[in-house]
Write a protein that holds these residues in place. Structure first.
Motif, mmCIF file in Angstrom:
data_model
loop_
_atom_site.group_PDB
_atom_site.id
_atom_site.type_symbol
_atom_site.label_atom_id
_atom_site.label_comp_id
_atom_site.label_asym_id
_atom_site.label_seq_id
_atom_site.Cartn_x
_atom_site.Cartn_y
_atom_site.Cartn_z
ATOM 1 N N GLU A 1 -30.678 23.794 -17.387
ATOM 2 C CA GLU A 1 -31.718 22.753 -17.327
ATOM 3 C C GLU A 1 -32.862 23.104 -18.267
ATOM 4 O O GLU A 1 -33.291 24.254 -18.323
ATOM 5 N N ASP B 1 -33.048 28.668 -10.880
ATOM 6 C CA ASP B 1 -33.771 27.441 -11.249
ATOM 7 C C ASP B 1 -35.252 27.621 -10.917
ATOM 8 O O ASP B 1 -35.633 27.725 -9.751
ATOM 9 N N GLU C 1 -30.236 18.339 -16.611
ATOM 10 C CA GLU C 1 -29.809 19.518 -15.867
ATOM 11 C C GLU C 1 -28.400 19.367 -15.311
ATOM 12 O O GLU C 1 -28.180 19.394 -14.099
ATOM 13 N N THR D 1 -36.329 16.137 -17.382
ATOM 14 C CA THR D 1 -35.338 17.208 -17.440
ATOM 15 C C THR D 1 -33.963 16.617 -17.672
ATOM 16 O O THR D 1 -33.694 15.463 -17.345
#
Ligand code: MF3
Ligand code: CO
Ligand code: CO
Length: 294
Positions: free
Chosen positions: A276, A138, A245, A243
């Motif tokens: 994401e 990430d 995710e 976002t």
């Protein structure tokens, strides 16, 4: 307009005056036009983005995607998660970008690396990747003041059936969410799409972590849950950047946090996967500012 956007008597007036709706345009014939930017800021603390902001976030997003591509190219059994941290950190530095996780609320590293039963916020360290592992990487970079946030789950070597299934379902869940990204849909529609996709296939959705507004800061309003009901929640409007995710578990949704205060692990120790991207709501749909094929 959907229910989620119905204006309450005591809400800030959507004309942006700053007065209460009932003391301003409510019931008036020649009320001023809705100033969505001021309305969303006053009502939800959501900062809608201008064209120049979107360009800035997109530029940060290109570096994020390149970091992820570079990790994927280097990934192999025998390497430590700390080596991934070094790769991502140095790659950001090369562009004059700053990895947002480093020192964020005390997080000690530049990227999150979450292996197998780790749901998210795994801290890079001495762990040696082995054949058959799955790892979510990430990446969030700050570039010229703008934040972009994206992650992917990779296979290390040859995946077993459980690894294949959870990575596939997590990817499909984000794809299902993308079909909801358009003005007049709601945040609840996004969660509903993800939850239906995951649960239909016997998987479960993590509740404790959510998508989020992003761009001017790492985590901005609104929160974007990965579960929910159709038609509920804030109505999507052009200019929103957030976002999605989804963290999807092969087993049950429960988790615990390790003593390091960050690492989130599935309670049943079954694997978890996540994808994401950072999305921008346009006049007629959406654009990903960290686009990759799912
Ligand atoms: N990138 C994560 C997210 O998607 C947040 C990580 S916070 C950190 O929101 F401190 F762990 F980096
Ligand atoms: Co995020
Ligand atoms: Co992220």
């Amino acid at each position: 307009m959907k229910n989620g956007n119905k204006i309450g008597r005591n809400d800030p007036c959507p004309c942006g005056s700053g007065k209460k709706y009932k003391k301003c345009c409510m019931g008036k014939q020649n009320s001023r036009p809705v100033d969505v930017k001021r309305w969303y800021r006053q009502k939800y603390d959501i900062r809608l983005k201008e064209k120049k902001d979107v360009e800035g976030i997109k530029a940060a997003g290109r570096i994020v995607l390149e970091s992820l591509d570079m990790v994927e190219a280097e990934l192999k059994a025998g390497m430590t998660t700390d080596e991934i941290n070094t790769l991502v950190h140095e790659h950001a530095e090369k562009y004059g970008a700053v990895p947002a996780p480093l020192n964020y609320r005390g997080f000690p590293k530049s990227v999150c690396t979450s292996v197998n039963d780790v749901i998210c916020h795994g801290i890079p360290g001495e762990y040696v990747l082995k054949d058959g592992d799955i790892i979510n990487v990430d990446v969030t970079h700050i570039y010229k003041g703008y934040y972009a946030d994206a992650s992917k789950t990779f296979f290390v070597g040859t995946p077993g059936p459980d690894a294949q299934k959870i990575v596939r379902v997590a990817g499909e869940s984000l794809k299902a969410a993308m079909e909801m990204l358009a003005p007049d849909n709601t945040i609840g529609d996004i969660g509903w799409a993800i939850q239906s996709c995951a649960e239909r296939q016997g998987c479960s959705v993590v509740r404790e972590f959510v998508g989020h507004g992003v761009g001017f800061d790492f985590h901005e309003p609104p929160q974007v849950p990965h579960y929910g009901k159709k038609g509920e929640g804030i109505v999507l409007v052009p200019g929103m950047v957030f976002t999605v995710e989804p963290m999807i578990n092969l087993g049950k949704p429960q988790l615990f946090i390790k003593d390091d205060g960050w690492t989130a692990v599935t309670a049943d120790r079954e694997p978890s996967a996540q994808f994401e991207q950072t999305f921008f709501i346009t006049e007629d749909g959406f654009e990903s500012l960290t686009p990759y094929f799912l």
